[in-house]
Every structure is written in structure tokens, then in C-alpha cells.
Design a protein around this motif. Structure first.
Motif, PDB file in Angstrom:
ATOM      1  N   PHE A  24      14.694  10.076   5.518  1.00  0.00           N
ATOM      2  CA  PHE A  24      15.429   9.885   6.829  1.00  0.00           C
ATOM      3  C   PHE A  24      14.616   9.028   7.928  1.00  0.00           C
ATOM      4  CE2 PHE A  24      16.139  11.363  11.023  1.00  0.00           C
ATOM      5  CZ  PHE A  24      17.411  11.182  11.343  1.00  0.00           C
ATOM      6  N   VAL A  25      13.281   9.143   7.928  1.00  0.00           N
ATOM      7  CA  VAL A  25      12.672   8.426   8.724  1.00  0.00           C
ATOM      8  C   VAL A  25      12.693   6.855   8.459  1.00  0.00           C
ATOM      9  CG1 VAL A  25      10.178   7.885   9.776  1.00  0.00           C
ATOM     10  CG2 VAL A  25      10.950  10.334   9.414  1.00  0.00           C
ATOM     11  N   GLY A  26      12.466   6.491   7.397  1.00  0.00           N
ATOM     12  CA  GLY A  26      12.770   5.421   6.889  1.00  0.00           C
ATOM     13  C   GLY A  26      14.115   4.691   7.022  1.00  0.00           C
ATOM     14  N   TRP A  27      15.139   5.326   7.044  1.00  0.00           N
ATOM     15  CA  TRP A  27      16.340   5.074   7.304  1.00  0.00           C
ATOM     16  C   TRP A  27      16.684   4.490   8.538  1.00  0.00           C
ATOM     17  CZ3 TRP A  27      20.024   7.341  10.792  1.00  0.00           C
ATOM     18  CH2 TRP A  27      21.016   6.682  10.511  1.00  0.00           C
ATOM     19  N   PHE A  28      16.173   5.529   9.521  1.00  0.00           N
ATOM     20  CA  PHE A  28      16.310   5.412  11.060  1.00  0.00           C
ATOM     21  C   PHE A  28      15.323   4.110  11.382  1.00  0.00           C
ATOM     22  CE2 PHE A  28      14.232   6.167  15.331  1.00  0.00           C
ATOM     23  CZ  PHE A  28      15.516   6.190  16.055  1.00  0.00           C
ATOM     24  N   GLY A  29      13.992   4.229  10.554  1.00  0.00           N
ATOM     25  CA  GLY A  29      13.195   2.990  11.243  1.00  0.00           C
ATOM     26  C   GLY A  29      13.964   1.750  10.799  1.00  0.00           C
ATOM     27  N   HIS A  30      14.376   1.687   9.696  1.00  0.00           N
ATOM     28  CA  HIS A  30      14.899   0.365   9.458  1.00  0.00           C
ATOM     29  C   HIS A  30      16.094  -0.027  10.146  1.00  0.00           C
ATOM     30  CE1 HIS A  30      18.921   1.338   7.415  1.00  0.00           C
ATOM     31  NE2 HIS A  30      19.208  -0.112   7.550  1.00  0.00           N
ATOM     32  N   LEU A  31      16.672   0.432  10.906  1.00  0.00           N
ATOM     33  CA  LEU A  31      17.777   0.371  12.163  1.00  0.00           C
ATOM     34  C   LEU A  31      17.117  -0.558  13.326  1.00  0.00           C
ATOM     35  CD1 LEU A  31      19.851   3.552  12.258  1.00  0.00           C
ATOM     36  CD2 LEU A  31      20.221   1.299  10.937  1.00  0.00           C
ATOM     37  N   LEU A  32      15.630  -0.102  13.496  1.00  0.00           N
ATOM     38  CA  LEU A  32      14.993  -0.609  14.385  1.00  0.00           C
ATOM     39  C   LEU A  32      14.277  -2.014  14.194  1.00  0.00           C
ATOM     40  CD1 LEU A  32      13.142   2.487  15.810  1.00  0.00           C
ATOM     41  CD2 LEU A  32      15.338   1.413  16.606  1.00  0.00           C
ATOM     42  N   ILE A  33      14.428  -2.631  12.784  1.00  0.00           N
ATOM     43  CA  ILE A  33      13.530  -3.567  12.708  1.00  0.00           C
ATOM     44  C   ILE A  33      13.857  -4.932  13.432  1.00  0.00           C
ATOM     45  CG2 ILE A  33      13.648  -5.410  10.512  1.00  0.00           C
ATOM     46  CD1 ILE A  33      13.620  -2.883   8.649  1.00  0.00           C
TER      47      ILE A  33
ATOM     48  N   GLY B 133       0.834  -0.986  -0.123  1.00  0.00           N
ATOM     49  CA  GLY B 133       0.130  -0.163  -0.001  1.00  0.00           C
ATOM     50  C   GLY B 133       0.899   1.137   0.188  1.00  0.00           C
ATOM     51  N   ALA B 134       0.424   2.210  -0.690  1.00  0.00           N
ATOM     52  CA  ALA B 134       1.104   3.627  -0.816  1.00  0.00           C
ATOM     53  C   ALA B 134       0.792   4.161   0.585  1.00  0.00           C
ATOM     54  CB  ALA B 134       0.722   4.462  -1.821  1.00  0.00           C
ATOM     55  N   THR B 135      -0.449   3.940   1.158  1.00  0.00           N
ATOM     56  CA  THR B 135      -0.672   4.463   2.513  1.00  0.00           C
ATOM     57  C   THR B 135      -0.742   3.266   3.683  1.00  0.00           C
ATOM     58  OG1 THR B 135      -3.029   4.181   1.954  1.00  0.00           O
ATOM     59  CG2 THR B 135      -2.098   6.233   1.549  1.00  0.00           C
ATOM     60  N   SER B 136      -0.825   3.632   4.907  1.00  0.00           N
ATOM     61  CA  SER B 136      -0.711   2.564   5.762  1.00  0.00           C
ATOM     62  C   SER B 136      -1.668   3.002   7.172  1.00  0.00           C
ATOM     63  CB  SER B 136       0.622   2.125   6.464  1.00  0.00           C
ATOM     64  OG  SER B 136       0.725   1.122   6.993  1.00  0.00           O
ATOM     65  N   ASP B 137      -2.069   2.010   7.957  1.00  0.00           N
ATOM     66  CA  ASP B 137      -2.523   2.188   9.263  1.00  0.00           C
ATOM     67  C   ASP B 137      -1.697   2.358  10.426  1.00  0.00           C
ATOM     68  OD1 ASP B 137      -1.851  -0.287   8.973  1.00  0.00           O
ATOM     69  OD2 ASP B 137      -3.594  -0.879  10.439  1.00  0.00           O
ATOM     70  N   ILE B 138      -0.443   2.217  10.454  1.00  0.00           N
ATOM     71  CA  ILE B 138       0.272   2.340  11.393  1.00  0.00           C
ATOM     72  C   ILE B 138       1.568   3.361  10.908  1.00  0.00           C
ATOM     73  CG2 ILE B 138      -0.427   0.212  12.502  1.00  0.00           C
ATOM     74  CD1 ILE B 138       2.236  -1.071  11.525  1.00  0.00           C
ATOM     75  N   PRO B 139       2.323   3.923  12.162  1.00  0.00           N
ATOM     76  CA  PRO B 139       3.523   4.720  12.095  1.00  0.00           C
ATOM     77  C   PRO B 139       4.828   4.112  11.744  1.00  0.00           C
ATOM     78  CG  PRO B 139       2.971   4.929  14.139  1.00  0.00           C
ATOM     79  CD  PRO B 139       1.760   3.795  13.386  1.00  0.00           C
TER      80      PRO B 139
ATOM     81  N   THR C 286       6.794   1.732  10.866  1.00  0.00           N
ATOM     82  CA  THR C 286       7.058   0.274   9.952  1.00  0.00           C
ATOM     83  C   THR C 286       6.852   0.519   8.578  1.00  0.00           C
ATOM     84  OG1 THR C 286       6.377  -0.944  11.979  1.00  0.00           O
ATOM     85  CG2 THR C 286       6.340  -2.255   9.775  1.00  0.00           C
ATOM     86  N   PRO C 287       5.910   1.541   7.997  1.00  0.00           N
ATOM     87  CA  PRO C 287       5.710   1.417   6.781  1.00  0.00           C
ATOM     88  C   PRO C 287       7.079   2.219   6.092  1.00  0.00           C
ATOM     89  CG  PRO C 287       3.788   1.794   7.690  1.00  0.00           C
ATOM     90  CD  PRO C 287       4.758   1.789   8.813  1.00  0.00           C
ATOM     91  N   ASP C 288       7.470   3.354   6.837  1.00  0.00           N
ATOM     92  CA  ASP C 288       8.644   4.074   6.488  1.00  0.00           C
ATOM     93  C   ASP C 288       9.863   3.156   6.226  1.00  0.00           C
ATOM     94  OD1 ASP C 288       7.507   6.712   6.634  1.00  0.00           O
ATOM     95  OD2 ASP C 288       7.180   6.138   8.667  1.00  0.00           O
ATOM     96  N   ALA C 289      10.065   2.111   7.253  1.00  0.00           N
ATOM     97  CA  ALA C 289      11.256   1.337   7.123  1.00  0.00           C
ATOM     98  C   ALA C 289      10.784   0.379   5.877  1.00  0.00           C
ATOM     99  CB  ALA C 289      11.433   0.529   8.366  1.00  0.00           C
ATOM    100  N   MET C 290       9.789  -0.028   5.503  1.00  0.00           N
ATOM    101  CA  MET C 290       9.583  -1.081   4.661  1.00  0.00           C
ATOM    102  C   MET C 290       9.629  -0.449   3.407  1.00  0.00           C
ATOM    103  SD  MET C 290       5.365  -2.243   3.403  1.00  0.00           S
ATOM    104  CE  MET C 290       4.822  -0.815   3.250  1.00  0.00           C
ATOM    105  N   TYR C 291       9.368   1.206   2.991  1.00  0.00           N
ATOM    106  CA  TYR C 291       9.620   1.744   1.806  1.00  0.00           C
ATOM    107  C   TYR C 291      11.043   1.633   1.610  1.00  0.00           C
ATOM    108  CZ  TYR C 291       4.721   3.032   2.182  1.00  0.00           C
ATOM    109  OH  TYR C 291       3.363   2.916   2.253  1.00  0.00           O
TER     110      TYR C 291
END
Length: 428
Positions: A416-425, A310-316, A318-323
């Protein structure tokens, strides 16, 4: 001259077994490979099943309500959550009516799943449901110091009726699967209904969980497929495919501390077995490093890897890390589609037109390494081709991730949020 011929014959004889083995490996079909992988993990396969894909909330819940009204012996439900809304209570009303008729009615829901719901079931609702004959309990109730749900949650979605008809897939019990939400719009999801011996394996999952939660010793042949004829279920969506009644299904069940690696082995085995195509739809894709590497290697082998989210999501977050991760996979040759017609919550995969899966498992760390999950491995070209046609249809409502669309889709801050989020995966 004779000596040279003899040497050539000897060399040929030495290499012939190697060549033969290589040809056997190449000729082994991907569906055979994944069946072998899963059997080694303890998955039981049966060949006398019907399976119908239910491709929207409206279709799933209409079919489910029809089946519930025809129950004669038992209704068993295991969900991550039941949302306190009109749809859930319409289903509870049917269950209460069946309890009046003497049907055994049992339901389980995850305590964290309920609490994370913006309209949770409260204690007063549970008391009311129990007073109406519905035995309903929480899996792992949240209690002080509130850390028991940091790890393993029951994320499965299972319904078994009379041991004959079962439902499983990506949907919980919530009205927004039909009406959508203001935040993401329409919810797109996939469920399935099963009839046949595979229902027994879903029933075993429910009964084991029920006995763990309640302390009971629920058992008996009356809960399984062979005890009653199933011909009294009428007007359900039919399996009209050429393989109706003969589909090969295996239930992949992840239980912490017991089958910890089974989902990872399933997806890794499927990706490594692929010869032609891999199509994946999942709402929360972060993968494990091994799965990311396997997808990149599949592309190198010439497999066409397509992933739709999805191009949109229901949660914060995790989708940023996914993209972020999908952008990396795009650069390695995977084709990434971003679905714009609402939110795609399906958890499905199709490989080579030969086998596919639908179930509860997200492709993130939580589902793959922590939670209780369950998927159906469907070794059937009819269902797989149907799933692939749906994938192609969903692409019509999606845009392709390219270097240009990536820059339009993600601002520098979001990158940047996606990069930071992927560190928490590894921790989420």
C-alpha cells in the motif's frame, strides 16, 4: 506473360527502396543510434580517451588520493556533498598541502546536499578550509523562505586535476562508501577515471558552475587537456583494455532551463535503440511514463531487460514507490533482481554489449527533470563487457523478483505504501 513480368518488375522497383530502408534501419547498430541521438542534443564525442571503472569506495578514493598528491596546477571538485568525516578531511589535508605548493584548489558542494547529510560541513569547517588555501563554496545556499532548493540541486560528482585526469560517477565524499552503515550495511557503488579530451568537457562543466556561484570569470587554456603533458601521473589504476587511448566518450550534462530533456532523451534513445539486452542498476528507479513504456516495448521486441536494485535503501518512501513500479515492469516481462549484499548506489546501464553509462543521474523525477546531473556515455565494447560481467557477479548476491518472492518481500502494508508513493512520483 511478358506483361505479367513487367508488372512484377514495376512492383519490385516500387517496393525495393522501402525494403532497403527497412534493412538499413535493422542493420543500424544501437551504439550508432545513441551517438546520433546525443549529437542532436549537443553532446560532443571524442575518441582519444582512457577510462577505468572504479568499483568500490576503497578503490575510488585510493586512486583519487594518489592523483591529488601528483597535482601540479589545479584541483577542481564539484560534489553533492562532502561528509564531515575522516575520509573527507584526509582529502582536504591533501588539497591544503597542494595549495601550499601553489596549486589552485577549488571545491563546490550543494547546499541542500550538505544540509541533508547527517554530518554536514559547518561554517567553522569552511572558514578553516579557506584559511588553508582551499577555495570552497556552496551551490545555491539555503536561505529564508527555504524554497530555493525545492527544485534544482547540484547532484554532480566531478573531480578534474590539472585538466588531465577526471573522476565522475555515483559517489560523494563520505567514509561510508568504504565502511558501510548500520542501516544498510555495505555500500556498493561505481565511479570512473578518465584521461583524454573528454576531460575538457568535465572541466567546462565545473568552470561554468564555479563562475556562476562565485561571480568570477575563471578561464584559460591552462585548465584544459592540451596545455600540459599528463605523463607525470603515476601508479593509478591502468586502462589495460584493447581500446585504451581510443575510447569514444561523450559527456551528457543536464542543466535546468538549458538542457532540460537531455537525460530523458539519452535513456529513452538507449532503450529504443537496444536490439539484444539492457542491464540497469540504479538506487532510486521510478522512471517517467515514457521510459516505462519504452522498456515494455523493448521486451516485446525480444530485448532481454534486466534491472537490479538494492533490497534495502538509505531513504524512505521513494524505494517503496520503486518496488511498486518494478513489480509492474516484472509483469510486463522485465527481469528484476533485488541486491542483498548491502546497498547498491551505482547509476549504470549497459546496452547490447556495445555502449554503457556511469554517472550521477538517478532514474527518478528529480534527476531526470530538476537537478544538475552528469553522465558519461561510453561507446566502447571493452568497458561495456566489463560492466556486464560486474552485473552478472552482482546477481549472485541478489534474488529474483517473482510473484512468490514479491509476496514474501512486501507485506500488504508495504504494498500500500508503494502504491501511495508512486502517486507522488511527479512531485518528488
Amino acid at each position: 506473360m511478358k506483361f505479367r513480368v513487367q508488372i512484377a518488375v514495376i512492383i519490385l522497383m516500387l517496393f525495393l527502396p522501402v525494403v532497403t530502408r527497412a534493412e538499413n534501419i535493422v542493420s543500424t547498430s544501437s551504439d550508432s543510434v545513441i551517438v546520433d541521438v546525443l549529437r542532436q542534443q549537443g553532446v560532443n564525442f571524442t575518441n582519444n580517451n582512457e577510462l577505468v571503472l572504479l568499483k568500490s569506495g576503497r578503490e575510488k578514493f585510493e586512486d583519487l588520493k594518489k592523483a591529488l598528491r601528483q597535482a601540479k596546477h589545479s584541483i577542481h571538485m564539484e560534489y553533492f556533498n562532502f561528509r564531515n568525516d575522516t575520509l573527507a578531511f584526509a582529502i582536504f589535508d591533501i588539497m591544503a598541502e597542494k595549495a601550499k605548493e601553489g596549486v589552485e584548489v577549488r571545491a563546490l558542494f550543494d547546499s541542500f546536499g550538505n544540509s541533508s547529510n547527517n554530518r554536514p560541513l559547518k561554517n567553522k569547517h569552511l572558514r578553516e578550509l579557506r584559511s588553508r588555501g582551499i577555495q570552497i563554496y556552496e551551490y545555491d545556499p539555503i536561505k529564508f523562505p527555504f524554497i530555493n532548493h525545492v527544485f534544482c540541486r547540484d547532484h554532480r560528482k566531478i573531480v578534474v586535476i590539472d585538466g588531465k585526469v577526471a573522476y565522475t560517477g555515483g559517489m560523494n565524499i563520505a567514509e561510508y562508501y568504504i565502511t558501510g552503515t548500520e542501516v544498510v550495511g555495505e555500500w556498493r557503488d561505481t565511479h570512473c577515471r578518465i584521461e583524454g579530451s573528454a576531460v575538457d568537457d568535465l572541466q567546462k562543466i565545473f568552470i561554468r558552475t564555479w563562475n556562476k556561484v562565485t561571480g568570477e570569470n575563471l578561464h584559460g587554456s591552462q585548465y584544459y587537456y592540451g596545455c600540459y603533458k599528463a605523463d607525470y601521473f603515476k601508479n593509478l589504476k591502468p586502462d589495460t583494455s584493447a581500446t585504451a587511448g581510443h575510447k569514444m566518450l561523450g559527456i551528457v550534462n543536464r542543466v535546468p532551463h538549458t538542457t532540460n530533456k537531455i537525460m530523458r532523451q539519452f535513456y529513452l534513445g538507449a532503450i529504443n535503440a537496444a536490439k539484444d539486452s539492457i542491464k540497469i542498476i540504479n538506487p532510486y528507479i521510478t522512471f517517467t511514463p515514457a521510459l516505462r513504456k519504452a522498456l515494455a516495448n523493448a521486451v516485446k521486441r525480444g530485448v532481454k531487460v534486466e534491472i537490479l536494485v538494492g533490497a534495502t535503501s538509505d531513504i524512505p518512501l521513494t524505494p517503496d514507490a520503486m518496488y511498486y513500479i518494478l513489480h509492474k515492469l516484472m509483469k510486463k516481462g522485465c527481469t528484476i533482481w533485488l541486491y542483498e549484499k548491502g546497498f547498491h548506489h551505482s547509476k549504470i546501464m549497459a546496452v547490447d554489449g556495445k555502449f554503457c553509462t556511469v554517472g550521477s543521474c538517478n532514474l527518478d523525477t528529480r534527476s531526470l527533470k530538476w537537478d544538475l546531473e552528469e553522465n558519461v556515455a561510453i561507446i566502447d565494447s571493452c568497458v561495456t563487457h566489463e560492466m556486464e560481467r560486474d552485473f552478472i557477479a552482482d546477481k549472485q548476491h541478489s534474488f529474483l523478483m517473482t510473484p512468490e518472492s514479491w509476496d514474501k518481500f512486501r507485506t500488504p502494508w508495504k504494498k500500500f505504501v508503494g502504491w501511495f508513493g508512486h502517486l507522488l512520483i511527479p512531485f518528488v
